[in-house]
Write a protein that holds these residues in place. Structure first.
Motif, short mmCIF file in Angstrom:
data_model
loop_
_atom_site.label_atom_id
_atom_site.label_comp_id
_atom_site.label_asym_id
_atom_site.label_seq_id
_atom_site.Cartn_x
_atom_site.Cartn_y
_atom_site.Cartn_z
N ASP A 1 -2.18 5.68 -5.47
CA ASP A 1 -1.97 7.02 -6.00
C ASP A 1 -2.85 7.99 -5.21
O ASP A 1 -4.01 8.21 -5.54
N GLU B 1 -10.88 12.79 -5.06
CA GLU B 1 -11.55 12.06 -3.97
C GLU B 1 -12.45 13.04 -3.23
O GLU B 1 -12.17 14.23 -3.16
N CYS C 1 -6.70 -0.14 -1.23
CA CYS C 1 -6.86 1.25 -1.69
C CYS C 1 -5.89 1.58 -2.83
O CYS C 1 -4.80 1.03 -2.91
N ASP C 2 -6.31 2.49 -3.68
CA ASP C 2 -5.46 2.96 -4.77
C ASP C 2 -4.22 3.63 -4.16
O ASP C 2 -4.34 4.52 -3.32
N GLY D 1 3.47 1.91 -4.58
CA GLY D 1 2.43 1.12 -3.95
C GLY D 1 2.94 0.11 -2.94
O GLY D 1 2.25 -0.84 -2.59
N HIS E 1 -5.92 7.93 -14.03
CA HIS E 1 -7.09 7.07 -13.89
C HIS E 1 -8.15 7.65 -12.96
O HIS E 1 -9.13 6.98 -12.65
N PHE E 2 -7.99 8.90 -12.52
CA PHE E 2 -8.94 9.46 -11.57
C PHE E 2 -10.15 10.08 -12.27
O PHE E 2 -10.06 10.62 -13.36
N ARG F 1 -1.34 6.39 2.50
CA ARG F 1 -2.60 5.78 2.95
C ARG F 1 -2.51 5.41 4.44
O ARG F 1 -3.46 5.62 5.20
N CYS G 1 0.86 -1.19 0.00
CA CYS G 1 0.00 0.00 0.00
C CYS G 1 0.89 1.24 0.00
O CYS G 1 2.08 1.15 0.29
#
Length: 380
Positions: A300, A310, A297-298, A257, A342-343, A154, A150
Motif C-alpha cells: 500500500d 512515510e 515492503c508494504d 500486492g 494501517h498507516f 514499489r 510486491c
C-alpha cells in the motif's frame, strides 16, 4: 494507494503475455484484479476478453481457438470472436446467434513481442515508444516474465532510488562502504512525466566483464532513466567503452500486492559479442536482490504526501515526483487516493518543516532547461 481500487489506471496499456505463449493456446491473466483471457486469432493478432462465457460463466481460458480465430468455450461450445461477439451456438445449429450474446472484449495490440491490453475503451495514452526498437544497431533480448509479490509502485520507485544500491546490491555492483549516493538530475518531458540523468561509480569485479565491456575493477556508467506512468520505466545505461544496455521494465499490476515483471533489454552489440544467456544472467543478479527487498515492503504505497505515512530523504526525490504525478492524475479524473487504515501519521515537531518540503512538488524545467531544483535538496 491500492492500485486496483483506482479506476483511472484501467485507462493505461500494460504488457500482459509474450506473443510466443499465445501460440500454445488461450492464456489466462489477472489485470488490475480482473480475470481476462488472451489468444491469437487466425491472423496471429492478439485478442483479449473477459475470462467468462456469458452462458454459464465457464472460463474461456481452458477452451481452445478454432481455425477462424474464434475462442471456444469448453463447456457447451459457444464461440466468440475478437470483438466479443458470439458467432455460433452449436445447440441451435446453423442459425445466427442473437446479437445480444456477447462478452466484454478489451483493446489488445502486439508490440515489442508482447500482447498489450487496456481495460478501458478510452486510453489516456498509447503504448510507450522506445527509440531502440527497430533500430538496426540494437538487438532486443527478452529477460524476465515472472510474478512478484510486491506492489507495482514499489518497483517503479526502486528503479530511481540511488540510495539502495550500496546495500541491496552490495554483492553485485554496489559498495556498502560508500553509502552516500550520487544523486541524479531530473528533467521534465513533454508528456508531463520526467527522466533522471546520473553518473555512478560501480564495482566491476563481481560481474561478468564481457557484459559491461569494461576491463577495469571500477567503472562509471551514465544512465538516463525515463518514467512512463504509471508502471513502466526505461533505464538506458552508457558504459565508457561505448556499450549501451537499455533496460525496459514493466510492472504490470495483477492485484494490489502482486505484479507481473515484464523486462527486456536493448543492446548495441551482437549475439556473437555477448550471448543473450550472459546478458540475462547479468541482470538476473540485480532482480533477485531487488525482489528480496521489495516483496518485504508494504504494498500500500501512500502517494498523497500530506498524509505523512512515510518519511523521505533527499535521494527519494524521484519517488516523491512519481507520487505527485499519480496524485495529480487522480485529481484530474475526479478520484481520491484509496488506501488501507494501517498507516502511522508522523507529525513530530522536528519533522514539521521537513513535512512542508515533502508536500511541495519537485519543480522541474522543460527538457532543454536546467536541472530540476528540489525543496528537499537545493544542491541539484
Amino acid at each position: 494507494m491500492l492500485i486496483t481500487k483506482q479506476a483511472v489506471f484501467k485507462r493505461f496499456w500494460y504488457p500482459i503475455v509474450p506473443m510466443e505463449m499465445l501460440k500454445e493456446g488461450p492464456q489466462p491473466f489477472t489485470l488490475m484484479g480482473e480475470s481476462i483471457v488472451l489468444w491469437a486469432d487466425n491472423e496471429g493478432a492478439p485478442r483479449a476478453a473477459i475470462d467468462r462465457c456469458c452462458h454459464r460463466m465457464a472460463k474461456l481460458s481452458i477452451g481452445w481457438v478454432d481455425t477462424d480465430g474464434c475462442i471456444t468455450c469448453p463447456y457447451h461450445g459457444w464461440r466468440f470472436d475478437g470483438s466479443g461477439q458470439c458467432r455460433s451456438v452449436p445447440q441451435i445449429g446453423d442459425k445466427v446467434p442473437n446479437h445480444q450474446l456477447k462478452i466484454k472484449a478489451y483493446l489488445c495490440e502486439e508490440k515489442y513481442g508482447y500482447a498489450w491490453v487496456c481495460l478501458s475503451d478510452d486510453p489516456i495514452s498509447g503504448i510507450p515508444e522506445f527509440e531502440e526498437a527497430g533500430d538496426p544497431d540494437f538487438r532486443q533480448v527478452f529477460e524476465f516474465y515472472e510474478t512478484w509479490d510486491c506492489a507495482s509502485m514499489r518497483l517503479m520507485e526502486n528503479s530511481f532510488d540511488a540510495a539502495h544500491i550500496a546495500f541491496v546490491h552490495k554483492d553485485s555492483f554496489g559498495d556498502i562502504n560508500k553509502p552516500v549516493p550520487e544523486l541524479g538530475k531530473l528533467y521534465k518531458t513533454e508528456n508531463g512525466s520526467f527522466y533522471m540523468l546520473n553518473k555512478n561509480r560501480v564495482d566491476n569485479t563481481k560481474v561478468d566483464r564481457s557484459v559491461t565491456g569494461e576491463d577495469d575493477d571500477v567503472t562509471y556508467r551514465t544512465t538516463r532513466t525515463d518514467y512512463y506512468p504509471p508502471v513502466i520505466r526505461k533505464s538506458k545505461i552508457h558504459y565508457p567503452g561505448g556499450l549501451i544496455h537499455s533496460i525496459v521494465t514493466c510492472a504490470t499490476p495483477i492485484a494490489d500486492g502482486t505484479m507481473q515483471l515484464c523486462q527486456w533489454v536493448y543492446r548495441n552489440d551482437t549475439e556473437e559479442d555477448v550471448p543473450a544467456e550472459k546478458v540475462v544472467a547479468f541482470d538476473r543478479i540485480v532482480t533477485i536482490e531487488d525482489r528480496h527487498i521489495l516483496e518485504s515492503c508494504d504494498p500500500d504505497v501512500p502517494i498523497d504526501q500530506s498524509r505523512r505515512a512515510e518519511l523521505h530523504m533527499a535521494s527519494d526525490r524521484p519517488g516523491m515526483l512519481i507520487r505527485n504525478i499519480l496524485m495529480e492524475l487522480l485529481k484530474e479524473n475526479g478520484e481520491q487516493e484509496v488506501y488501507g487504515d494501517h498507516f502511522i501519521q508522523y507529525e513530530t515537531p522536528e519533522n514539521i518543516e521537513y513535512r512542508k518540503n515533502e508536500v511541495d512538488p519537485v519543480k522541474m524545467p522543460e527538457e532543454t532547461g536546467k536541472p530540476a531544483s528540489s525543496p528537499v535538496d537545493k544542491s541539484v
